[in-house]
Design a protein around this motif. Structure first.
Motif, mmCIF file in Angstrom:
data_model
loop_
_atom_site.group_PDB
_atom_site.id
_atom_site.type_symbol
_atom_site.label_atom_id
_atom_site.label_comp_id
_atom_site.label_asym_id
_atom_site.label_seq_id
_atom_site.Cartn_x
_atom_site.Cartn_y
_atom_site.Cartn_z
ATOM 1 N N VAL A 185 0.762 -1.090 -0.266
ATOM 2 C CA VAL A 185 0.402 -0.205 -0.056
ATOM 3 C C VAL A 185 0.881 1.299 -0.025
ATOM 4 C CG1 VAL A 185 -1.651 1.371 1.897
ATOM 5 C CG2 VAL A 185 -2.163 -1.066 1.031
ATOM 6 N N ALA A 186 0.210 1.820 -0.761
ATOM 7 C CA ALA A 186 1.494 3.789 -1.001
ATOM 8 C C ALA A 186 0.167 4.748 0.088
ATOM 9 C CB ALA A 186 1.136 3.355 -2.149
ATOM 10 N N ILE A 187 0.639 5.373 0.775
ATOM 11 C CA ILE A 187 0.338 6.259 1.778
ATOM 12 C C ILE A 187 0.405 8.109 0.870
ATOM 13 C CG2 ILE A 187 0.356 6.979 3.671
ATOM 14 C CD1 ILE A 187 1.265 3.914 3.431
ATOM 15 N N ASP A 188 -0.041 8.209 0.696
ATOM 16 C CA ASP A 188 0.697 9.575 0.165
ATOM 17 C C ASP A 188 0.773 10.324 1.524
ATOM 18 O OD1 ASP A 188 0.209 12.469 -0.575
ATOM 19 O OD2 ASP A 188 -0.834 11.661 -2.604
ATOM 20 N N VAL A 189 2.017 11.050 1.793
ATOM 21 C CA VAL A 189 2.444 11.148 2.746
ATOM 22 C C VAL A 189 1.692 13.139 2.654
ATOM 23 C CG1 VAL A 189 4.169 12.577 4.156
ATOM 24 C CG2 VAL A 189 4.534 10.431 3.207
ATOM 25 N N VAL A 190 1.091 14.209 1.245
ATOM 26 C CA VAL A 190 1.444 15.374 0.955
ATOM 27 C C VAL A 190 -0.133 15.217 1.192
ATOM 28 C CG1 VAL A 190 1.269 16.815 -0.802
ATOM 29 C CG2 VAL A 190 2.690 15.118 -0.752
ATOM 30 N N ASP A 191 -1.164 14.671 1.077
ATOM 31 C CA ASP A 191 -2.655 14.534 1.533
ATOM 32 C C ASP A 191 -3.155 13.514 2.488
ATOM 33 O OD1 ASP A 191 -3.287 12.473 -0.152
ATOM 34 O OD2 ASP A 191 -4.211 12.961 -1.881
ATOM 35 N N GLY A 192 -2.732 12.599 2.592
ATOM 36 C CA GLY A 192 -2.292 11.642 3.510
ATOM 37 C C GLY A 192 -3.869 11.095 3.222
ATOM 38 N N SER A 193 -3.878 10.137 2.103
ATOM 39 C CA SER A 193 -4.754 9.093 1.505
ATOM 40 C C SER A 193 -4.026 8.056 1.240
ATOM 41 C CB SER A 193 -5.014 9.368 -0.410
ATOM 42 O OG SER A 193 -4.175 10.028 -1.056
ATOM 43 N N SER A 194 -4.329 6.887 1.328
ATOM 44 C CA SER A 194 -3.674 5.344 0.716
ATOM 45 C C SER A 194 -4.517 5.444 0.353
ATOM 46 C CB SER A 194 -3.964 4.666 2.215
ATOM 47 O OG SER A 194 -5.001 4.621 2.824
ATOM 48 N N SER A 195 -3.687 4.105 -1.050
ATOM 49 C CA SER A 195 -4.562 3.205 -1.438
ATOM 50 C C SER A 195 -3.502 1.955 -2.187
ATOM 51 C CB SER A 195 -3.937 4.135 -3.353
ATOM 52 O OG SER A 195 -2.912 4.482 -3.355
ATOM 53 N N VAL A 196 -4.151 1.097 -2.042
ATOM 54 C CA VAL A 196 -3.238 0.112 -3.073
ATOM 55 C C VAL A 196 -2.117 0.265 -4.104
ATOM 56 C CG1 VAL A 196 -3.671 -2.884 -3.541
ATOM 57 C CG2 VAL A 196 -5.274 -1.111 -2.777
ATOM 58 N N LEU A 197 -1.035 -0.239 -3.781
ATOM 59 C CA LEU A 197 -0.310 0.375 -5.187
ATOM 60 C C LEU A 197 0.215 -0.957 -5.791
ATOM 61 C CD1 LEU A 197 1.657 1.975 -6.322
ATOM 62 C CD2 LEU A 197 3.532 0.935 -4.301
ATOM 63 N N LEU A 198 -0.050 -2.263 -5.030
ATOM 64 C CA LEU A 198 0.668 -3.644 -5.518
ATOM 65 C C LEU A 198 -0.733 -4.321 -4.777
ATOM 66 C CD1 LEU A 198 4.167 -3.748 -4.829
ATOM 67 C CD2 LEU A 198 2.784 -3.491 -7.495
ATOM 68 N N GLN A 199 -1.821 -4.708 -5.759
ATOM 69 C CA GLN A 199 -2.612 -5.855 -5.225
ATOM 70 C C GLN A 199 -2.059 -7.256 -5.106
ATOM 71 O OE1 GLN A 199 -6.086 -5.725 -8.006
ATOM 72 N NE2 GLN A 199 -6.470 -3.469 -6.810
ATOM 73 N N ALA A 200 -2.598 -8.212 -3.981
ATOM 74 C CA ALA A 200 -1.714 -9.179 -4.469
ATOM 75 C C ALA A 200 -1.464 -10.056 -5.373
ATOM 76 C CB ALA A 200 -2.906 -10.015 -3.699
ATOM 77 N N GLU A 201 -2.740 -10.220 -6.455
ATOM 78 C CA GLU A 201 -2.661 -10.905 -8.127
ATOM 79 C C GLU A 201 -1.117 -10.502 -8.551
ATOM 80 O OE1 GLU A 201 -6.157 -7.765 -8.561
ATOM 81 O OE2 GLU A 201 -5.457 -9.405 -6.123
ATOM 82 N N SER A 202 -1.322 -9.313 -8.439
ATOM 83 C CA SER A 202 0.452 -8.994 -8.716
ATOM 84 C C SER A 202 1.756 -9.418 -8.343
ATOM 85 C CB SER A 202 0.687 -6.965 -8.654
ATOM 86 O OG SER A 202 -0.190 -6.633 -9.349
ATOM 87 N N ASN A 203 1.133 -9.989 -7.564
ATOM 88 C CA ASN A 203 2.484 -10.630 -6.424
ATOM 89 C C ASN A 203 2.603 -11.929 -6.941
ATOM 90 O OD1 ASN A 203 4.674 -11.740 -4.431
ATOM 91 N ND2 ASN A 203 3.832 -10.508 -2.807
ATOM 92 N N PRO A 204 3.707 -12.226 -7.456
ATOM 93 C CA PRO A 204 4.198 -13.344 -8.457
ATOM 94 C C PRO A 204 4.271 -15.221 -7.044
ATOM 95 C CG PRO A 204 6.043 -12.542 -8.736
ATOM 96 C CD PRO A 204 5.246 -11.649 -8.131
ATOM 97 N N LEU A 205 4.121 -14.127 -5.739
ATOM 98 C CA LEU A 205 4.644 -15.092 -4.873
ATOM 99 C C LEU A 205 2.875 -14.577 -3.785
ATOM 100 C CD1 LEU A 205 8.688 -15.491 -4.192
ATOM 101 C CD2 LEU A 205 6.984 -16.767 -5.545
ATOM 102 N N GLN A 206 2.315 -14.865 -4.209
ATOM 103 C CA GLN A 206 1.306 -14.742 -3.157
ATOM 104 C C GLN A 206 1.243 -14.831 -2.120
ATOM 105 O OE1 GLN A 206 -2.747 -14.330 -5.175
ATOM 106 N NE2 GLN A 206 -1.979 -13.926 -7.091
ATOM 107 N N GLY A 207 0.744 -14.393 -0.936
ATOM 108 C CA GLY A 207 0.444 -15.440 0.217
ATOM 109 C C GLY A 207 1.836 -15.646 0.822
ATOM 110 N N SER A 208 2.779 -14.668 0.395
ATOM 111 C CA SER A 208 4.062 -15.214 1.097
ATOM 112 C C SER A 208 5.067 -14.121 2.851
ATOM 113 C CB SER A 208 5.906 -14.805 -0.082
ATOM 114 O OG SER A 208 5.019 -13.467 -0.620
#
Length: 481
Positions: free
Chosen positions: A126-149
């Motif tokens: 997850v990425a946290i925007d330090v400037v505006d104080g929001s968060s968002s998923v940067l790399l979803q689980a399916e993007s990780n070739p080693l899921q559940g690691s």
């Protein structure tokens, strides 16, 4: 077909999403004794020259029991609790080169009775925007070739690419830049090097090298398996590992590229470096020395002070008679000082994270007393502290109940293996983990201009109750499928 872990995770995430609006409020950071909820209290001890108006940058803390990232701005006297897209298991932090983005990983999601780190393994970042104080998923689980690691450590490379550990797979994964560059994730499998459970990540300056401490705590691994320090060339893919202390976890890299590694289970600290400092490579990475640390107990986190060329060490000894903070000369490896870090109001500060900021302080806090501390790098004394909320929920849902570690373990309460002092009468995110704020992942960003320091209306308690009630109905529905 969903298995039971899938169903549990869906239930927890549903509740997390529905309750998401109850957080993300901006709080006041108040100096003085007349502090009322929900403000945070800043304490400056007598004799300290700490002046919050001179403190630059933004401080970052992970509350791993609630899936919340705290942002602190001392100049404005503001604090913000940022809800993450997952309900807990956010242990470590990394900050981008420009300071605008912080990262944290989803280590695991706790179910009822799980110990910390013993929940449903996570995968995403997850990425946290330090400037505006929001968060968002940067790399979803399916993007990780080693899921559940169970990714734990996280690191920005100079080009913006992201490196995360994959503990259960004994690997490290490189992802494309958060700017959206096209690149297939690259897996560096460390199994053949002997590295088991890579935990934290650091980069070696003026090189394409990264290092990680391998603490050897994956299921089925013997307690006597030696810790390792692994080194990886992220361009060539070459990797190697050298023996380190038992439970090698804490790691810091100095300005010239020396790598300090702490063995928390055998109370050791060792220094590694390069035979030829002008040509840093995997091949010439060697052990240089063992540091004389007589009496140190459970050295857990290390941080490099680039201003004074020193290395600070936070030791997780909970014995009140033993020091828990040490500072060493980064060149001679000699001990300069040790001290006991204590909060004026909350007692001994048992630290699970440590970072050196840009203001001349080591920044940390107590995982079991919710006290944030600013440690003077030259004296080893606390120059200022912040009393964080035990329960970061709206009024009416923030009543703390203090419970000893022994009682928590006896009752098999969630997170009792890393008990933070008690539980709250409601949960902002995960109903299975109601521990007090459990701090980790301390970081510092040089960012000065932050939009989130503007006043934002706070949600009411009645709104939170409605959200909680709705969430519980959805939770029961999901579990009944």
């Amino acid at each position: 077909m969903f298995d039971m872990n899938d169903m549990k995770l869906v239930a927890v995430l549903v509740l997390s999403v529905v309750a998401h609006v109850s957080s993300n409020e901006t709080l006041e950071l108040v100096r003085g004794s007349a502090v009322t909820s929900p403000a945070l209290e800043l304490i400056v001890p007598d004799g300290s020259t700490f002046d919050p108006s001179n403190i630059r940058g933004t401080y970052i803390i992970q509350d791993k029991s609630k899936g919340v990232t705290w942002l602190l701005r001392l100049r404005e006297g503001k604090a913000k609790a940022v809800s993450l897209p997952f309900p807990g298991g956010n242990h470590e932090s990394a900050v981008s080169g420009d300071g605008r983005t912080a990262l944290t990983t989803h280590y695991d999601t706790a179910w009822q009775g799980d110990g910390e780190g013993g929940g449903i393994p996570g995968s995403d970042v997850v990425a946290i925007d330090v400037v505006d104080g929001s968060s968002s998923v940067l790399l979803q689980a399916e993007s990780n070739p080693l899921q559940g690691s169970m990714p734990h450590g996280v690191l920005f490379l100079d080009n913006g690419d992201i490196i995360v550990t994959a503990q259960l797979k004994n690997s490290v994964v490189r992802f494309p830049s958060y700017r959206g560059d096209e690149m297939t994730p690259q897996v560096y499998n460390l199994t053949e090097t002997g590295c088991i459970t890579p935990h934290l990540l650091r980069s070696v300056p003026q090189s394409t090298l990264i290092v990680t401490g391998c603490r050897a705590t994956n299921p089925g691994v013997s307690d006597t398996y030696p810790g390792k320090v692994a080194i990886i060339d992220v361009e060539s893919g070459e990797a190697a590992a050298l023996d380190a202390g038992l439970g090698a976890e804490g790691i810091a890299v100095t300005g010239k590229g020396d790598v300090w590694v702490a063995g928390q289970r055998d109370n050791t600290i060792s220094v590694y470096g390069f035979e030829d400092e002008t040509t840093k490579s995997v091949e010439n990475f060697k052990k240089q020395a063992d540091v004389n640390v007589s009496g140190i107990v459970k050295p857990l986190r290390l941080a490099y002070d680039y201003v004074h060329n020193r290395v600070g060490v936070a030791a997780l000894s909970t014995n009140a008679s033993e020091p828990n903070f040490y500072v060493f000369d980064a060149n001679t490896f000699d001990l300069i000082l040790n001290s006991t870090i204590e909060s004026e109001k909350r007692g001994r500060v048992n630290m699970e994270g440590l970072v050196f900021d840009g203001n001349g302080y080591y920044f940390s806090g107590g995982f079991d007393n919710q006290a944030v501390v600013f440690i003077n790098a030259l004296t080893g004394q606390v120059d200022a502290e912040i009393g964080m909320p035990r329960c970061s929920m709206p009024d009416g849902f923030n009543v703390p109940t203090f419970v000893s570690t022994e009682q928590a373990q006896k009752e098999n309460l969630t997170g009792s293996n890393n008990w933070s002092g008690g539980f709250c009468n409601a949960s902002m995110r995960n109903p299975n983990d109601t521990r007090f704020l459990t701090m980790d992942g301390f970081e510092w960003s040089p960012i000065e201009s932050t939009l989130w320091t503007m006043n934002i209306p706070k949600g009411s308690s009645s709104t939170f109750f409605l959200m909680s009630h709705t969430a519980l109905m959805v939770l029961f529905f999901v579990l009944s499928i």
